[in-house]
Design a protein around this motif. Sequence first.
Motif, PDB file in Angstrom:
ATOM      1  N   ALA A   1      37.723   0.517  29.362  1.00  0.00           N
ATOM      2  CA  ALA A   1      37.023   0.861  30.606  1.00  0.00           C
ATOM      3  C   ALA A   1      37.642   2.091  31.259  1.00  0.00           C
ATOM      4  O   ALA A   1      36.921   2.995  31.717  1.00  0.00           O
ATOM      5  N   ALA A   2      38.977   2.145  31.298  1.00  0.00           N
ATOM      6  CA  ALA A   2      39.654   3.311  31.883  1.00  0.00           C
ATOM      7  C   ALA A   2      39.359   4.568  31.077  1.00  0.00           C
ATOM      8  O   ALA A   2      39.161   5.662  31.637  1.00  0.00           O
ATOM      9  N   TRP A   3      39.325   4.426  29.764  1.00  0.00           N
ATOM     10  CA  TRP A   3      38.996   5.560  28.892  1.00  0.00           C
ATOM     11  C   TRP A   3      37.583   6.068  29.161  1.00  0.00           C
ATOM     12  O   TRP A   3      37.345   7.269  29.286  1.00  0.00           O
ATOM     13  N   GLN A   4      36.628   5.138  29.279  1.00  0.00           N
ATOM     14  CA  GLN A   4      35.241   5.523  29.542  1.00  0.00           C
ATOM     15  C   GLN A   4      35.114   6.242  30.889  1.00  0.00           C
ATOM     16  O   GLN A   4      34.445   7.284  30.988  1.00  0.00           O
ATOM     17  N   ILE A   5      35.775   5.712  31.901  1.00  0.00           N
ATOM     18  CA  ILE A   5      35.701   6.331  33.231  1.00  0.00           C
ATOM     19  C   ILE A   5      36.328   7.728  33.215  1.00  0.00           C
ATOM     20  O   ILE A   5      35.778   8.690  33.751  1.00  0.00           O
ATOM     21  N   ALA A   6      37.505   7.840  32.580  1.00  0.00           N
ATOM     22  CA  ALA A   6      38.201   9.129  32.552  1.00  0.00           C
ATOM     23  C   ALA A   6      37.425  10.182  31.772  1.00  0.00           C
ATOM     24  O   ALA A   6      37.399  11.361  32.148  1.00  0.00           O
ATOM     25  N   SER A   7      36.759   9.776  30.683  1.00  0.00           N
ATOM     26  CA  SER A   7      36.063  10.742  29.832  1.00  0.00           C
ATOM     27  C   SER A   7      34.716  11.163  30.402  1.00  0.00           C
ATOM     28  O   SER A   7      34.186  12.217  30.026  1.00  0.00           O
ATOM     29  N   THR A   8      34.155  10.365  31.295  1.00  0.00           N
ATOM     30  CA  THR A   8      32.841  10.695  31.863  1.00  0.00           C
ATOM     31  C   THR A   8      32.917  11.162  33.311  1.00  0.00           C
ATOM     32  O   THR A   8      31.880  11.500  33.893  1.00  0.00           O
ATOM     33  N   SER A   9      34.107  11.160  33.895  1.00  0.00           N
ATOM     34  CA  SER A   9      34.236  11.547  35.304  1.00  0.00           C
ATOM     35  C   SER A   9      34.289  13.054  35.494  1.00  0.00           C
ATOM     36  O   SER A   9      34.202  13.537  36.621  1.00  0.00           O
ATOM     37  N   GLY A  10      34.476  13.805  34.431  1.00  0.00           N
ATOM     38  CA  GLY A  10      34.584  15.253  34.534  1.00  0.00           C
ATOM     39  C   GLY A  10      36.006  15.743  34.704  1.00  0.00           C
ATOM     40  O   GLY A  10      36.244  16.952  34.741  1.00  0.00           O
ATOM     41  N   ALA A  11      36.954  14.834  34.785  1.00  0.00           N
ATOM     42  CA  ALA A  11      38.360  15.228  34.929  1.00  0.00           C
ATOM     43  C   ALA A  11      38.895  15.845  33.645  1.00  0.00           C
ATOM     44  O   ALA A  11      39.814  16.666  33.681  1.00  0.00           O
ATOM     45  N   PHE A  12      38.326  15.449  32.496  1.00  0.00           N
ATOM     46  CA  PHE A  12      38.753  15.981  31.212  1.00  0.00           C
ATOM     47  C   PHE A  12      37.521  16.472  30.453  1.00  0.00           C
ATOM     48  O   PHE A  12      36.446  15.872  30.528  1.00  0.00           O
ATOM     49  N   SER A  13      37.705  17.526  29.710  1.00  0.00           N
ATOM     50  CA  SER A  13      36.620  18.001  28.852  1.00  0.00           C
ATOM     51  C   SER A  13      36.548  17.128  27.600  1.00  0.00           C
ATOM     52  O   SER A  13      37.521  16.477  27.219  1.00  0.00           O
ATOM     53  N   SER A  14      35.388  17.134  26.961  1.00  0.00           N
ATOM     54  CA  SER A  14      35.215  16.321  25.758  1.00  0.00           C
ATOM     55  C   SER A  14      36.107  16.800  24.614  1.00  0.00           C
ATOM     56  O   SER A  14      36.431  16.026  23.708  1.00  0.00           O
ATOM     57  N   ALA A  15      36.534  18.058  24.669  1.00  0.00           N
ATOM     58  CA  ALA A  15      37.442  18.570  23.632  1.00  0.00           C
ATOM     59  C   ALA A  15      38.833  17.963  23.764  1.00  0.00           C
ATOM     60  O   ALA A  15      39.564  17.858  22.768  1.00  0.00           O
ATOM     61  N   LEU A  16      39.203  17.583  24.981  1.00  0.00           N
ATOM     62  CA  LEU A  16      40.508  16.957  25.203  1.00  0.00           C
ATOM     63  C   LEU A  16      40.432  15.437  25.128  1.00  0.00           C
ATOM     64  O   LEU A  16      41.315  14.794  24.558  1.00  0.00           O
TER      65      LEU A  16
ATOM     66  N   GLY B   1      40.037  20.811  15.426  1.00  0.00           N
ATOM     67  CA  GLY B   1      39.725  20.546  16.818  1.00  0.00           C
ATOM     68  C   GLY B   1      38.769  19.400  17.041  1.00  0.00           C
ATOM     69  O   GLY B   1      38.122  19.325  18.099  1.00  0.00           O
ATOM     70  N   ARG B   2      38.676  18.449  16.077  1.00  0.00           N
ATOM     71  CA  ARG B   2      37.781  17.307  16.211  1.00  0.00           C
ATOM     72  C   ARG B   2      38.563  16.130  16.808  1.00  0.00           C
ATOM     73  O   ARG B   2      39.046  15.262  16.099  1.00  0.00           O
ATOM     74  N   THR B   3      38.674  16.139  18.125  1.00  0.00           N
ATOM     75  CA  THR B   3      39.426  15.065  18.783  1.00  0.00           C
ATOM     76  C   THR B   3      38.717  13.723  18.665  1.00  0.00           C
ATOM     77  O   THR B   3      39.368  12.671  18.749  1.00  0.00           O
ATOM     78  N   ASP B   4      37.406  13.718  18.492  1.00  0.00           N
ATOM     79  CA  ASP B   4      36.706  12.446  18.309  1.00  0.00           C
ATOM     80  C   ASP B   4      37.163  11.769  17.015  1.00  0.00           C
ATOM     81  O   ASP B   4      37.436  10.556  16.988  1.00  0.00           O
TER      82      ASP B   4
END
Length: 299
Positions: free
Chosen positions: A68-83, A264-267
Motif C-alpha cells: 500500500a505504501a509503495w502504491q501511494i508513493a509511486s502514484t502521488s507524484g513524489a517519485f517518477s516512474s523511472a525511479l 534503466g528498466r526499474t520495473d
Amino acid sequence: MSYQNAPEGDGPIVTASLGGTSVAGGRGRSASDRRPVAGTGADARVPFLSRRSVRIVGGFVLPVIILAAWQIASTSGAFSSALLPSPAMVVDAAIDLAQRGVLGLFIAISTQRVLIGFAFGAGLGLIFGALVGLSRFADILFSSTLGAIRAVPSLAWVPLLLIWFKIGEESKIILIAIGAFFPVYTIVAAALKNVDRHLVEAGRAFGLNGVRLFTTVQLPFVLPSVISGLRLALAQSWLFLVAAELLGASMGLGFLLSDSSNNGRTDRLFLAIILLAIIGKLTDSIVGLFERWSARRWG
C-alpha cells in the motif's frame, strides 16, 4: 520412560531408555505430586498467537502495508516512474517477460543453480563440520585453514573462477557451493564441540559408540543448530548466485538484475528483487518442513 512400584511412602522409581538400554533414574514424584497440569487435556485451548490461521494472516500484514505504501508513493507524484515504478508496472513487466518465455526460464535456471550448489556446499559443510567437531586431530588439521578461507569475500572468488572455468555453469555452482559450505561447517562444528560431555560419556557407558552414539545422543542435541546452519547456507546460496550471475551470465535472475539496471528498466529490476525474495522464502519453507520432520524423527 516408565514407572515402577516402590515401597509405601516413596514415589515410583523412574526408568529411562538410552539407545535401547534401560537405566534406573532414581525416585519419581509421589502420587500426590502427579496431578494433571492446568491447561492440558482434550479441552485445552490453543493460545491465540499460536493458531495457524492467526500466524498466516499476521504474516501478510506487513507485506500488505508495504504494498500500500509503495502504491501511494509511486502514484502521488513524489517519485517518477523511472525511479519508483508502480506495482501495476511491475506486474506488466512480469506478464511481458512471461509471454516472451524468458521469465520462467530465468527462474528455473537460477533455482537449479542454487539447489545444486547448496546441495554440494551444505553436504561438504556437514561432513567437515562433523569431522572438526568430533575429532581433535581434524580440528587441528582443518580449523585454521578453513577459517582463513572463510574470511575471503565472495566477490574475490569470481575472477579466479571465471579464469579457471570460464563463463559456464561450473563457475557459478562452485561459487554458490562456497557460500553454502561455511555457514553449515561453522555452526555444525561449534555445536558438536559443545555437546554435553557427561551425556556422551553416559552413552558410551551403555555401549553406544560410533554411528549409534552420534544418532542417539549427539545428533538430537545439535539438530536445531544444524537446521539453523542449513537455513543460513540457503540464504547465502541466493546471495552468491546473484554475485555469480551479475558478473558472468546470460540468463537467470541475477542477469535480469544486471540487464535491467544497464537498460534503466526499474520495473524489471523491482520484479527480479521481488522474485528473489519470494523464491528464497519458498526454499526456506522447504527447509522448515525438513526441520519439523527431523524434530519428529530425532527430537
